[in-house]
Design a protein around this motif. Structure first.
Motif, PDB file in Angstrom:
ATOM      1  N   TYR A 231       0.840  -1.199   0.000  1.00 50.51           N
ATOM      2  CA  TYR A 231       0.000   0.000   0.000  1.00 50.51           C
ATOM      3  C   TYR A 231       0.876   1.251   0.000  1.00 50.51           C
ATOM      4  O   TYR A 231       2.042   1.216   0.409  1.00 50.51           O
ATOM      5  CB  TYR A 231      -0.936  -0.024   1.210  1.00 50.51           C
ATOM      6  CG  TYR A 231      -1.794  -1.264   1.243  1.00 50.51           C
ATOM      7  CD1 TYR A 231      -2.855  -1.420   0.349  1.00 50.51           C
ATOM      8  CD2 TYR A 231      -1.519  -2.306   2.126  1.00 50.51           C
ATOM      9  CE1 TYR A 231      -3.625  -2.573   0.353  1.00 50.51           C
ATOM     10  CE2 TYR A 231      -2.284  -3.459   2.132  1.00 50.51           C
ATOM     11  CZ  TYR A 231      -3.336  -3.589   1.242  1.00 50.51           C
ATOM     12  OH  TYR A 231      -4.092  -4.732   1.242  1.00 50.51           O
ATOM     13  N   ARG A 267       4.110  -3.712  -6.089  1.00 48.01           N
ATOM     14  CA  ARG A 267       3.150  -4.653  -6.665  1.00 48.01           C
ATOM     15  C   ARG A 267       3.598  -6.097  -6.435  1.00 48.01           C
ATOM     16  O   ARG A 267       2.802  -7.034  -6.505  1.00 48.01           O
ATOM     17  CB  ARG A 267       2.981  -4.386  -8.165  1.00 48.01           C
ATOM     18  CG  ARG A 267       2.282  -3.073  -8.466  1.00 48.01           C
ATOM     19  CD  ARG A 267       2.196  -2.795  -9.954  1.00 48.01           C
ATOM     20  NE  ARG A 267       1.336  -3.746 -10.647  1.00 48.01           N
ATOM     21  CZ  ARG A 267       1.140  -3.743 -11.976  1.00 48.01           C
ATOM     22  NH1 ARG A 267       1.746  -2.836 -12.736  1.00 48.01           N
ATOM     23  NH2 ARG A 267       0.351  -4.634 -12.530  1.00 48.01           N
ATOM     24  N   SER A 280       2.244   5.639  -6.471  1.00 51.93           N
ATOM     25  CA  SER A 280       0.848   5.291  -6.240  1.00 51.93           C
ATOM     26  C   SER A 280       0.335   5.999  -5.001  1.00 51.93           C
ATOM     27  O   SER A 280       1.075   6.220  -4.041  1.00 51.93           O
ATOM     28  CB  SER A 280       0.708   3.772  -6.056  1.00 51.93           C
ATOM     29  OG  SER A 280      -0.593   3.424  -5.638  1.00 51.93           O
ATOM     30  N   ASP A 281      -0.946   6.373  -5.036  1.00 56.47           N
ATOM     31  CA  ASP A 281      -1.600   6.894  -3.839  1.00 56.47           C
ATOM     32  C   ASP A 281      -2.640   5.908  -3.313  1.00 56.47           C
ATOM     33  O   ASP A 281      -3.503   6.260  -2.512  1.00 56.47           O
ATOM     34  CB  ASP A 281      -2.248   8.252  -4.123  1.00 56.47           C
ATOM     35  CG  ASP A 281      -3.294   8.186  -5.240  1.00 56.47           C
ATOM     36  OD1 ASP A 281      -3.532   7.085  -5.781  1.00 56.47           O
ATOM     37  OD2 ASP A 281      -3.871   9.244  -5.569  1.00 56.47           O
ATOM     38  N   ALA A 282      -2.539   4.643  -3.774  1.00 55.59           N
ATOM     39  CA  ALA A 282      -3.490   3.611  -3.354  1.00 55.59           C
ATOM     40  C   ALA A 282      -3.130   3.121  -1.957  1.00 55.59           C
ATOM     41  O   ALA A 282      -2.294   2.229  -1.785  1.00 55.59           O
ATOM     42  CB  ALA A 282      -3.490   2.446  -4.351  1.00 55.59           C
ATOM     43  N   ALA A 287      -8.557   0.942  -3.255  1.00 54.00           N
ATOM     44  CA  ALA A 287      -7.820   1.794  -4.188  1.00 54.00           C
ATOM     45  C   ALA A 287      -6.852   0.972  -5.033  1.00 54.00           C
ATOM     46  O   ALA A 287      -6.645   1.259  -6.222  1.00 54.00           O
ATOM     47  CB  ALA A 287      -7.073   2.881  -3.415  1.00 54.00           C
ATOM     48  N   VAL A 288      -6.246  -0.065  -4.439  1.00 52.34           N
ATOM     49  CA  VAL A 288      -5.348  -0.930  -5.205  1.00 52.34           C
ATOM     50  C   VAL A 288      -6.127  -1.685  -6.280  1.00 52.34           C
ATOM     51  O   VAL A 288      -5.679  -1.810  -7.423  1.00 52.34           O
ATOM     52  CB  VAL A 288      -4.605  -1.908  -4.279  1.00 52.34           C
ATOM     53  CG1 VAL A 288      -3.814  -2.929  -5.109  1.00 52.34           C
ATOM     54  CG2 VAL A 288      -3.673  -1.155  -3.346  1.00 52.34           C
ATOM     55  N   GLU A 291      -6.690   0.605  -9.085  1.00 59.36           N
ATOM     56  CA  GLU A 291      -5.439   0.876  -9.792  1.00 59.36           C
ATOM     57  C   GLU A 291      -5.031  -0.294 -10.685  1.00 59.36           C
ATOM     58  O   GLU A 291      -4.637  -0.108 -11.843  1.00 59.36           O
ATOM     59  CB  GLU A 291      -4.339   1.174  -8.777  1.00 59.36           C
ATOM     60  CG  GLU A 291      -3.004   1.549  -9.382  1.00 59.36           C
ATOM     61  CD  GLU A 291      -1.981   1.851  -8.307  1.00 59.36           C
ATOM     62  OE1 GLU A 291      -1.916   3.018  -7.865  1.00 59.36           O
ATOM     63  OE2 GLU A 291      -1.247   0.924  -7.898  1.00 59.36           O
ATOM     64  N   ARG A 294      -6.862  -0.650 -13.927  1.00 54.58           N
ATOM     65  CA  ARG A 294      -6.457   0.283 -14.984  1.00 54.58           C
ATOM     66  C   ARG A 294      -5.121  -0.082 -15.608  1.00 54.58           C
ATOM     67  O   ARG A 294      -4.761   0.435 -16.672  1.00 54.58           O
ATOM     68  CB  ARG A 294      -6.368   1.707 -14.418  1.00 54.58           C
ATOM     69  CG  ARG A 294      -7.678   2.299 -13.928  1.00 54.58           C
ATOM     70  CD  ARG A 294      -7.533   3.773 -13.647  1.00 54.58           C
ATOM     71  NE  ARG A 294      -6.528   4.056 -12.626  1.00 54.58           N
ATOM     72  CZ  ARG A 294      -6.782   4.151 -11.325  1.00 54.58           C
ATOM     73  NH1 ARG A 294      -8.035   3.980 -10.881  1.00 54.58           N
ATOM     74  NH2 ARG A 294      -5.822   4.425 -10.458  1.00 54.58           N
ATOM     75  N   SER A 295      -4.348  -0.945 -14.944  1.00 55.98           N
ATOM     76  CA  SER A 295      -2.991  -1.239 -15.388  1.00 55.98           C
ATOM     77  C   SER A 295      -2.989  -2.093 -16.654  1.00 55.98           C
ATOM     78  O   SER A 295      -3.847  -2.961 -16.844  1.00 55.98           O
ATOM     79  CB  SER A 295      -2.231  -1.970 -14.276  1.00 55.98           C
ATOM     80  OG  SER A 295      -0.946  -2.333 -14.709  1.00 55.98           O
TER      81      SER A 295
END
Length: 323
Positions: A231, A267, A280-282, A287-288, A291, A294-295
């Motif tokens: 995180y 990751r 990252s701001d997840a 939020a992860v 994210e 979208r990857s």
């Protein structure tokens, strides 16, 4: 163990057929339900068929998910096999602490094979690039032989790398621990062939059909704890090879590189000397999940320098006996 678990194995087969039939009738199971049922079925089948299984457990998210699935597979009993970690000596301290806390909480035996021991007595030499990930193979194979493990669970997934995409769910290793991608067994109708001769063993991949997004959605659904590195957090990093690398004893900054404080997350959490972070701001699991959805690049492709050594880096290591 084999005889005692035959009933469990048969029950898992019935459950698997039921899951498929209820889906056809429109009762409906979610994708995660089906993936979970498949993984639990695989874990039970392996434990029923093999004498001395072991789970590769690093404290990384995929091995954490496989261990969580194993606890569900045998609940309310304990997981009936030990876990094995090949410690490079360059692991993130936060991950090692999480590993130890997890096995203590679950009451599972932890076996550790240390790369440092092999360097100290001359069986292995440090690499010029400083990374120790490729040095894990021999300690792993020796630990498998010493424990007489005939089945080794791993958290590898087919979407991570094209070499791992070639793997079967039950993958045979020869007497030298080596993998031949040309000698793969068919696995039709979820029938797994674990036949092997003395000296051989199999690698078993219960979450082979999962994606990174499936893993994170499952972590969210099951409220599975992970090391905090996954995180967003602030850390001193420097840019190298298109990744943010953490500064430290095992990944020193080079001339011309600039140290910065950035908000990053990991990751994947391998050897510190070859694992990069992403900006990252997840800061939480939801939020992860957003994210990762979208990857367009897998976690290994984005953050593992050891996989960039050559086009076939992963496959070459796997042929030698790597995870």
């Amino acid at each position: 163990m084999r005889a005692a678990l035959m009933t469990i194995s048969n029950t898992a087969d019935v459950s698997s057929r039921f899951a498929r039939s209820t889906t056809r009738r429109g009762v409906g199971l979610s994708t995660l339900d089906l993936l979970e049922a498949e993984a639990i079925h695989i874990i039970r089948e392996v434990v029923a068929e093999f004498e001395r299984p072991v789970l590769l457990f690093s404290g990384g998210k995929d091995s954490v998910v496989v261990l969580h699935l194993a606890t569900k597979a045998f609940f309310p009993g304990r997981v009936p096999f030990p876990v094995l970690h090949v410690d490079t000596g360059h692991n993130f301290p936060e991950v090692l602490a999480f590993r130890d806390e997890t096995v203590a909480r679950l009451g599972i035996r932890l076996e550790v094979a240390r790369v440092q021991d092999y360097i100290d007595d001359g069986r292995l030499n440090e690499r010029a690039d400083g990374t120790r990930n490729p040095l894990q193979t021999q300690p792993l194979l020796d630990a498998i032989a010493a424990g007489r493990h005939d089945a080794v669970f791993g958290g590898a997934r087919r979407d991570e790398d094209k070499a791992r995409a070639k793997e079967r769910i039950i993958s045979l290793r020869d007497e030298f621990g080596q993998w031949d991608p040309r000698n793969q067994r068919p696995e039709l109708w979820a029938l797994y062939n674990g036949r092997h001769t003395p000296g051989q063993h199999v690698r078993a991949f219960p979450i082979s059909n999962w994606t990174e997004l499936d893993v994170w959605r499952y972590i969210e659904r099951e409220a599975i704890a992970l090391p905090p590195l996954y995180y967003a957090h602030e850390r001193e990093v420097y840019a190298r090879d298109g990744m943010w690398r953490a500064t430290g004893e095992f990944s020193p900054i080079r001339a011309g590189e600039t140290l910065e404080r950035r908000v990053v997350r990991y990751r994947t959490v391998g050897d510190m000397s070859c694992t990069g972070a992403v900006e990252s701001d997840a800061a939480d699991v939801a939020a992860v999940v957003a994210e990762v959805a979208r990857s367009t690049v897998t976690e290994r492709g984005a953050t593992r320098a050891d996989d960039r050594l050559s086009e076939a880096a992963m496959e070459d290591r796997k042929k030698d006996g790597y995870f």
